[in-house]
Each structure stands twice: as structure tokens, then as C-alpha cells.
Write a protein that holds these residues in place. Structure first.
Motif, PDB file in Angstrom:
ATOM      1  N   GLN A 141       0.826  -1.203   0.000  1.00  0.00           N
ATOM      2  CA  GLN A 141       0.000   0.000   0.000  1.00  0.00           C
ATOM      3  C   GLN A 141       0.863   1.257   0.000  1.00  0.00           C
ATOM      4  OE1 GLN A 141      -3.464   0.224   2.354  1.00  0.00           O
ATOM      5  NE2 GLN A 141      -4.174  -1.809   1.761  1.00  0.00           N
ATOM      6  N   ASP A 166     -11.313   0.081  -2.498  1.00  0.00           N
ATOM      7  CA  ASP A 166     -10.152  -0.731  -2.141  1.00  0.00           C
ATOM      8  C   ASP A 166     -10.623  -1.853  -1.234  1.00  0.00           C
ATOM      9  OD1 ASP A 166      -7.828  -1.864  -1.172  1.00  0.00           O
ATOM     10  OD2 ASP A 166      -7.296  -0.150   0.091  1.00  0.00           O
ATOM     11  N   ASP A 169      -8.605  -2.987   2.379  1.00  0.00           N
ATOM     12  CA  ASP A 169      -8.510  -1.929   3.397  1.00  0.00           C
ATOM     13  C   ASP A 169      -8.865  -2.510   4.768  1.00  0.00           C
ATOM     14  OD1 ASP A 169      -8.321   0.490   4.636  1.00  0.00           O
ATOM     15  OD2 ASP A 169     -10.092   1.388   3.702  1.00  0.00           O
ATOM     16  N   ASN A 175      -3.356  -5.585   8.203  1.00  0.00           N
ATOM     17  CA  ASN A 175      -2.586  -5.642   6.960  1.00  0.00           C
ATOM     18  C   ASN A 175      -1.292  -6.414   7.152  1.00  0.00           C
ATOM     19  OD1 ASN A 175      -4.365  -4.261   5.331  1.00  0.00           O
ATOM     20  ND2 ASN A 175      -3.349  -2.285   5.527  1.00  0.00           N
ATOM     21  N   SER A 214     -12.486  -0.195   5.312  1.00  0.00           N
ATOM     22  CA  SER A 214     -12.408   0.446   6.626  1.00  0.00           C
ATOM     23  C   SER A 214     -13.616   1.347   6.859  1.00  0.00           C
ATOM     24  CB  SER A 214     -11.136   1.285   6.717  1.00  0.00           C
ATOM     25  OG  SER A 214     -11.182   2.341   5.764  1.00  0.00           O
ATOM     26  N   GLN A 217     -13.194   4.476   4.775  1.00  0.00           N
ATOM     27  CA  GLN A 217     -13.570   4.293   3.370  1.00  0.00           C
ATOM     28  C   GLN A 217     -15.085   4.264   3.213  1.00  0.00           C
ATOM     29  OE1 GLN A 217     -12.896   1.283  -0.486  1.00  0.00           O
ATOM     30  NE2 GLN A 217     -11.711   0.963   1.384  1.00  0.00           N
TER      31      GLN A 217
END
Length: 343
Positions: A141, A166, A169, A175, A214, A217
Motif C-alpha cells: 500500500q 479498495d 482496506d 494488513n 475500513s 472508506q
């Protein structure tokens, strides 16, 4: 009595205006050339109508899918050549643009440079969506942010709204965890093969199947939809099928906000063509545009979608790459030697 004369400063001011008025009068007196001319008279004509399909609100764009996840050489080069024959106004995709790899791999720059070089051969602009190969882990990312900027965004074109999501996310901490699990899974695949990989933690990871977004987002796209209530159509481009998550997630809140408007969703990831109706709308899972093919769940072929939008709605044509030929009857860019569908 002497005739009145304009002061010099007014003459200077009026000269440009007089020149502009002369140009406007000249063009207004000229007859515009009609776009359709013929010399036939009488009511009978050897055509059926003169209402041409050239509405000023009409435009067309192309959607292409995964070119990696086992990229097959030269397919994407042929796809770009074919898109240039078709001349869309722009091109969008649904992710997996590079193979990616572990953070210690030195090939990230080479991979992105290779993709950018090929995408830059397109006559039309190309809008990027990130996939798991492009965006898994904070390292990937970070590279995307450096080269591409935002990993989710929106744009408007002719009062049509495009939402680019995305689906990787997961948040910084998760991640890192997913990146480690993925690297272990890829090692198993390379060393022990597909059967062992199918039993790996990564192959069975929920996020691998349908991704995640997220809260920030979700809030971003809810705000975009709130600010654009009267567009003629909305298109959602995302790599993974977020709606397949058995637990209603943040994407379900976006779907709730979409109720009452016309929209279409495009996604990739499975390398299998799977169209479906959801909430009365089209959700189209594209197969591949060069990626490794998997026909165990349905048809797996290299293709792209030709989408036309106007005030009456949306038309979608599914174009098989093996059938897009140039004027000589050949697949451009030497594509006649390639195989575009796993039978």
C-alpha cells in the motif's frame, strides 16, 4: 457643428470589442453544414430512419479485469492494442495489475514500470483499481500511495458517478498479519503445489475471499453518494466481492445508500465470469485480461466489457479478446498465436 468623436481611451477600449462583434457576425451569417447529406428526393428512401444514435449525452468506456495472478505473457499487450482499435473514451479496471510479492522482493518497481509502460500505450486514460496482488500489506500500500496516490476515490463523467473501492482496506495491524499469512501461502504454492496451497491458512482466509473496507472508506463513499444524488448512473469498481461476506459489513451500508438509484457493480478476483442480479441491479464478476485462468467455477476467458451510457440507461457488450480483430482480420499485436480461453 463638428460631429462628436469618441475620446482616444474609449477608442482603444472599443476596438477589441468591435473586432469580436465582427467575428461573431461573420460566423452567425454562415450556414452550418448538416452532418447528414444526400441527394435523394421523394418519400421512399433506402434506409429506415434519420434519427442517428449520436446523442450528446452518450459515451462509452471499457472495463478490463485481472492481468496477474499467474500472468500469461503478451495477453495484456494485445488487449491494449484491441482497446485502441475500439477507441473508448476511457478505460477502468478491477485490480490485480501486478504480481506483487514479499517486501524483500526487488521486483516491485520493475513490475509497476512494466504495467505502466503497457497501460500508457492506450490512447484513452486508464483508471486504476487496486487488487490483492497490488495492495496486500502495508508495504504494497505504501508503494501504491507513492506511485498512484489514493487507493480509493471517485470521479464524475457526464453526470455519471464512478466509485473505485479498495477491498484490501483492513487497517495497518491486520494488513501486517495478512501480508505474513499470504507470504507463507505463496511459499507453500511455489514449493508444494496447488493442493497443498488449498489447505494453507491464506487460501482459507476470509479476507482473501471477499476482502474488507475500513470505516473511513465507508464514510467517504457514503458522503460521495450523499453529495451526488441526481446522477444518471453509478458504477462501482472493486476487486473482491465484498457482498459475499456472510456477515453484513460496511459494504452493506453502501448498498443501503445506493437504494433508489441506478447502479452497476464490476469486480474481479475469481478469474471466472459470473454475472448476477442483486438488489435488482447487475453485479458482474469479470474473468481475466491476461491472468491465470480458472474454469472450475464457470467460464474463464480473456475479455473486456464495452459499456455505453446515455440518458436512457446502460448497455453492456461482452467482448472476447479472441474475436476482436483488426482490419486485416487478424488479432492485433501478434495475438493470433495466443490462447485466450481455457477450455
Amino acid at each position: 457643428m463638428k460631429p462628436y468623436q469618441l475620446p482616444e481611451y474609449l477608442k482603444i477600449t472599443f476596438k477589441p470589442l468591435l473586432g469580436m462583434l465582427s467575428i461573431l457576425l461573420f460566423f452567425s451569417c454562415k450556414e452550418s453544414t448538416p452532418f447528414f447529406i444526400h441527394d435523394l428526393t421523394g418519400e421512399a428512401k433506402p434506409w429506415n430512419k434519420e434519427t442517428f444514435d449520436n446523442a450528446p449525452d452518450k459515451f462509452s468506456f471499457i472495463v478490463h479485469s485481472d492481468l496477474t495472478g499467474g500472468e500469461r505473457p503478451r495477453i495484456y499487450d494485445v488487449a491494449i492494442a484491441q482497446m485502441n482499435l475500439l477507441r473508448p473514451e476511457f478505460i477502468v479496471n478491477v485490480g490485480d495489475l501486478i504480481e506483487g510479492g514479499s517486501p524483500d522482493s526487488s521486483s516491485w518497481k520493475t513490475q509497476w514500470d512494466s504495467f505502466d509502460f503497457r497501460a500508457n500505450q492506450a490512447k484513452a486514460p486508464v483508471f486504476y483499481t487496486g487488487g490483492n496482488h497490488d495492495l496486500t500489506g502495508n508495504f504494497a500500500q505504501g508503494i501504491w500511495k507513492m506511485r498512484r496516490g489514493k487507493n480509493y476515490y471517485h470521479f464524475l463523467y457526464q453526470n455519471t458517478l464512478f466509485l473505485i473501492l479498495d477491498s484490501e482496506d483492513h487497517g495497518p495491524e491486520r494488513n501486517n498479519e495478512i501480508e505474513q499469512i499470504r507470504n507463507e501461502g505463496i511459499s507453500i504454492l511455489n514449493e508444494k503445489g496447488e493442493e497443498a496451497y488449498a489447505q494453507s491458512a491464506y487460501a482459507n482466509l476470509p479476507e482473501r475471499k471477499w476482502g474488507n473496507i475500513s470505516e473511513s472508506q465507508r464514510d467517504y463513499f457514503l458522503s460521495v453518494l450523499e453529495k451526488n444524488p441526481k446522477v444518471k448512473w453509478t458504477f462501482i469498481l472493486v476487486h473482491k466481492p465484498l457482498w459475499e461476506n456472510p456477515k453484513p459489513g460496511r459494504f452493506a451500508e453502501i448498498e443501503e445508500k445506493l437504494k433508489g438509484r441506478n447502479y452497476t457493480v464490476f469486480n474481479g478476483h475469481t478469474h471466472t465470469f459470473r454475472p448476477m442480479q442483486r438488489n435488482g441491479m447487475d453485479y458482474i464478476n469479470l474473468a481475466t485480461t491476461g491472468g491465470g485462468q480458472n474454469n472450475s467455477y464457470g467460464r474463464s476467458m480473456d475479455h473486456f466489457l464495452w459499456v455505453t451510457v446515455d440518458n436512457s440507461g446502460v448497455n453492456i457488450a461482452n467482448l472476447l479478446m479472441e474475436g476482436v480483430l483488426d482490419k486485416s482480420g487478424q488479432i492485433p499485436a501478434g495475438g493470433d498465436t495466443l490462447v485466450f480461453e481455457k477450455k
